[in-house]
Design an enzyme around this catalytic site. Structure first.
Site, mmCIF file in Angstrom:
data_model
loop_
_atom_site.group_PDB
_atom_site.id
_atom_site.type_symbol
_atom_site.label_atom_id
_atom_site.label_comp_id
_atom_site.label_asym_id
_atom_site.label_seq_id
_atom_site.Cartn_x
_atom_site.Cartn_y
_atom_site.Cartn_z
ATOM 1 N N HIS A 1 8.998 1.136 3.406
ATOM 2 C CA HIS A 1 10.109 1.138 4.369
ATOM 3 C C HIS A 1 10.911 -0.146 4.164
ATOM 4 O O HIS A 1 10.625 -0.927 3.246
ATOM 5 C CB HIS A 1 9.577 1.268 5.799
ATOM 6 C CG HIS A 1 8.500 0.278 6.150
ATOM 7 N ND1 HIS A 1 8.705 -1.085 6.137
ATOM 8 C CD2 HIS A 1 7.194 0.448 6.490
ATOM 9 C CE1 HIS A 1 7.595 -1.704 6.484
ATOM 10 N NE2 HIS A 1 6.659 -0.796 6.687
ATOM 11 N N MET B 1 0.844 -1.203 0.000
ATOM 12 C CA MET B 1 0.000 0.000 0.000
ATOM 13 C C MET B 1 0.876 1.249 0.000
ATOM 14 O O MET B 1 0.402 2.347 0.324
ATOM 15 C CB MET B 1 -0.943 -0.006 1.197
ATOM 16 C CG MET B 1 -1.900 -1.204 1.172
ATOM 17 S SD MET B 1 -3.431 -0.927 2.060
ATOM 18 C CE MET B 1 -2.816 -0.614 3.700
ATOM 19 N N GLY C 1 10.940 -2.891 5.597
ATOM 20 C CA GLY C 1 10.170 -4.144 5.634
ATOM 21 C C GLY C 1 9.671 -4.500 4.238
ATOM 22 O O GLY C 1 9.820 -5.645 3.781
ATOM 23 N N HIS C 2 9.080 -3.526 3.549
ATOM 24 C CA HIS C 2 8.626 -3.769 2.176
ATOM 25 C C HIS C 2 9.818 -4.157 1.281
ATOM 26 O O HIS C 2 9.710 -5.060 0.451
ATOM 27 C CB HIS C 2 7.999 -2.506 1.578
ATOM 28 C CG HIS C 2 6.786 -2.008 2.304
ATOM 29 N ND1 HIS C 2 6.789 -0.853 3.041
ATOM 30 C CD2 HIS C 2 5.526 -2.508 2.385
ATOM 31 C CE1 HIS C 2 5.582 -0.639 3.543
ATOM 32 N NE2 HIS C 2 4.795 -1.633 3.178
ATOM 33 N N GLN D 1 -10.262 -2.644 2.260
ATOM 34 C CA GLN D 1 -9.773 -3.284 3.482
ATOM 35 C C GLN D 1 -9.744 -2.329 4.675
ATOM 36 O O GLN D 1 -9.278 -2.702 5.749
ATOM 37 C CB GLN D 1 -8.412 -3.936 3.254
ATOM 38 C CG GLN D 1 -7.243 -2.992 3.085
ATOM 39 C CD GLN D 1 -5.984 -3.747 2.686
ATOM 40 O OE1 GLN D 1 -5.875 -4.282 1.581
ATOM 41 N NE2 GLN D 1 -5.021 -3.825 3.592
ATOM 42 N N LYS E 1 5.111 -9.971 9.455
ATOM 43 C CA LYS E 1 4.576 -8.919 10.341
ATOM 44 C C LYS E 1 3.051 -9.014 10.411
ATOM 45 O O LYS E 1 2.458 -8.840 11.465
ATOM 46 C CB LYS E 1 5.030 -7.573 9.790
ATOM 47 C CG LYS E 1 4.105 -6.420 10.017
ATOM 48 C CD LYS E 1 4.513 -5.628 11.190
ATOM 49 C CE LYS E 1 3.593 -4.488 11.545
ATOM 50 N NZ LYS E 1 2.455 -4.234 10.706
ATOM 51 N N ASP E 2 2.423 -9.291 9.261
ATOM 52 C CA ASP E 2 0.975 -9.478 9.210
ATOM 53 C C ASP E 2 0.709 -10.985 9.097
ATOM 54 O O ASP E 2 0.282 -11.477 8.052
ATOM 55 C CB ASP E 2 0.401 -8.696 8.023
ATOM 56 C CG ASP E 2 0.699 -7.214 8.148
ATOM 57 O OD1 ASP E 2 0.088 -6.563 9.009
ATOM 58 O OD2 ASP E 2 1.581 -6.715 7.423
HETATM 59 P P1 AMP Z 1 1.373 -2.862 3.558
HETATM 60 O O1 AMP Z 1 1.940 -1.831 2.624
HETATM 61 O O2 AMP Z 1 1.326 -2.428 4.980
HETATM 62 O O3 AMP Z 1 0.078 -3.446 3.053
HETATM 63 O O4 AMP Z 1 2.409 -4.051 3.541
HETATM 64 C C1 AMP Z 1 2.783 -4.649 2.327
HETATM 65 C C2 AMP Z 1 3.569 -5.894 2.634
HETATM 66 O O5 AMP Z 1 4.733 -5.555 3.389
HETATM 67 C C3 AMP Z 1 2.769 -6.901 3.474
HETATM 68 O O6 AMP Z 1 3.047 -8.212 2.996
HETATM 69 C C4 AMP Z 1 3.324 -6.670 4.843
HETATM 70 O O7 AMP Z 1 3.212 -7.795 5.682
HETATM 71 C C5 AMP Z 1 4.777 -6.374 4.530
HETATM 72 N N1 AMP Z 1 5.423 -5.703 5.655
HETATM 73 C C6 AMP Z 1 4.978 -4.606 6.322
HETATM 74 N N2 AMP Z 1 5.784 -4.317 7.360
HETATM 75 C C7 AMP Z 1 6.767 -5.265 7.358
HETATM 76 C C8 AMP Z 1 7.900 -5.518 8.182
HETATM 77 N N3 AMP Z 1 8.206 -4.757 9.234
HETATM 78 N N4 AMP Z 1 8.685 -6.587 7.887
HETATM 79 C C9 AMP Z 1 8.384 -7.375 6.824
HETATM 80 N N5 AMP Z 1 7.338 -7.190 6.004
HETATM 81 C C10 AMP Z 1 6.535 -6.155 6.265
#
Ligand code: AMP
Length: 274
Positions: free
Chosen positions: A30, A26, A32-33, A57, A145-146
Site C-alpha cells: 500500500h 511482506m 505506506g510501503h 515472525q 508505523k512499526d
Molecule cells: P510489512 O509489509 O507490514 O512488514 O511492512 C513493511 C514495511 O512497511 C515496514 O517497515 C513497515 O513499518 C512499513 N509500513 C507499513 N505500514 C506503513 C505505513 N502506514 N506508513 C509507513 N510505513 C509503513
C-alpha cells in the site's frame, strides 16, 4: 525491474546495481510501503525491495496462512514506483534445513509487541539480518508505523556492526488518521469507522501531556477513550523512544505507542510527543 527468485539471480542483479536502498516488506503493498521506496529513491539510491511473508515472525495462533498475498499487484506497484530489483525468496531459501542461527534482541524488543507476541522480534531480527546479508544494502528503510521494530532493527545493526544505515520513514495515514496497514483489509465496515479512535486517543494524550497533565492519568484516559470507541486496548504507553522502556514523566526522546484489538484485527500506532 529485475525480479529475482533464486540466490544466483539475486547475486547477478546485485553486481549490476552497485549500492542500493533496501525496502523489506511482506507484500500486500500500500502507499505506506511505497513511501519507503520513495525515500530510498530520494536518497539517490536505486531501490531494491523484498517480498517475503516471514513465517518466523508469526505466532502459532496468528494469521500466517491468511496473511494477504498479491504478488502480481505488488510487482506492478513496485515497477510503477521506480523499483530496480525485487527479491522474492522462498521459505526454503530463507530457512534451509541446515540453518542453525537466529538473532535474539533484548532491550527494545522486550516489552509491548515483544511481550504480546513471543518470538516475534527474534523472527523479525533473524529475517532482516539474513536479508541484509543477501542484499548488502547501503541503507534500509523502515516505517515508523512499526516504531518498536525500527528500534529493534537499529539496535541489532549497531550491536552487530552491520554496514547499513537504518532510515525511519514517517507513517502514512488515511485521511481520517488511521495508519495504513495490510491488515486493515480485514476490518468490518463498522470496525473501520471505529479504527481512527486509536490515533485520536494518542493525539489527545500528547496534547494533554504537553499541557502538563500527569502521565499516568493521561494514559488512563486514553485507554478509556479507545475503549469507548469499541477498541480493546492492549497497551497505550509513554516510552523512551529508543529503549522502549516505559517512562513516568515526559522527558525527550519520548513516544506514545499503542496496540488495540478491533474484532480479530490488532491495530498498532504511535506518535512523537514533542
Ligand atoms: P510489512 O509489509 O507490514 O512488514 O511492512 C513493511 C514495511 O512497511 C515496514 O517497515 C513497515 O513499518 C512499513 N509500513 C507499513 N505500514 C506503513 C505505513 N502506514 N506508513 C509507513 N510505513 C509503513
Amino acid at each position: 525491474m529485475i525480479i529475482a527468485r533464486t540466490l544466483a539471480e539475486l547475486n547477478s542483479a546485485r553486481e549490476a546495481l552497485g549500492p542500493v536502498g533496501f525496502v523489506p516488506t511482506m507484500g500486500a503493498l500500500h502507499a505506506g510501503h511505497l513511501s519507503l521506496l520513495t525515500a530510498a529513491l530520494a536518497d539517490g539510491l536505486p531501490a531494491a525491495a523484498s517480498i517475503f511473508v516471514n513465517p518466523a515472525q508469526f505466532g502459532p495462533k496468528e494469521d500466517f496462512g491468511q496473511y494477504p498475498r498479491d504478488e502480481a499487484g505488488d510487482l506492478a506497484k513496485l515497477e510503477a514506483g521506480g523499483c530496480s530489483l525485487v527479491w522474492l525468496p522462498s521459505v526454503d531459501i530463507m530457512y534451509p534445513p541446515q540453518g542453525a542461527t537466529s538473532v535474539h534482541v533484548n532491550g527494545p524488543a522486550l516489552h509491548w509487541e515483544g511481550a504480546a507476541r513471543p518470538g516475534h522480534f527474534t523472527g523479525v531480527a533473524t529475517v532482516v539480518a539474513k536479508l541484509f546479508g543477501q542484499i548488502r544494502p547501503a541503507a534500509a528503510y523502515f516505517g515508523e508505523k512499526d516504531w518498536q521494530q525500527v528500534q529493534v532493527v537499529t539496535r541489532m545493526v549497531e550491536d552487530l556492526y552491520l554496514p547499513v544505515r537504518i532510515v525511519p520513514v514517517p507513517t502514512v495515514r488515511e485521511t481520517d488518521g488511521l495508519a495504513l496497514s495490510s491488515r486493515n483489509a480485514y476490518l468490518t465496515t463498522a470496525d473501520r469507522k471505529a479504527a481512527p479512535a486509536l490515533q485520536a486517543a494518542l493525539q489527545k494524550a500528547a496534547r494533554e501531556m504537553l499541557a502538563g497533565k500527569e502521565v499516568a492519568a493521561t494514559l488512563h484516559n486514553a485507554r478509556h477513550d479507545a475503549a469507548l470507541a469499541g477498541l480493546v486496548p492492549d497497551y497505550i504507553a509513554l516510552v523512551h523512544a529508543e529503549t522502549l522502556e516505559p517512562i513516568a514523566a515526559l522527558v525527550a526522546p519520548a513516544r506514545l505507542i499503542a496496540a488495540a484489538k478491533l474484532g480479530h484485527v490488532r491495530l498498532l500506532d504511535n506518535i512523537p510527543v514533542q
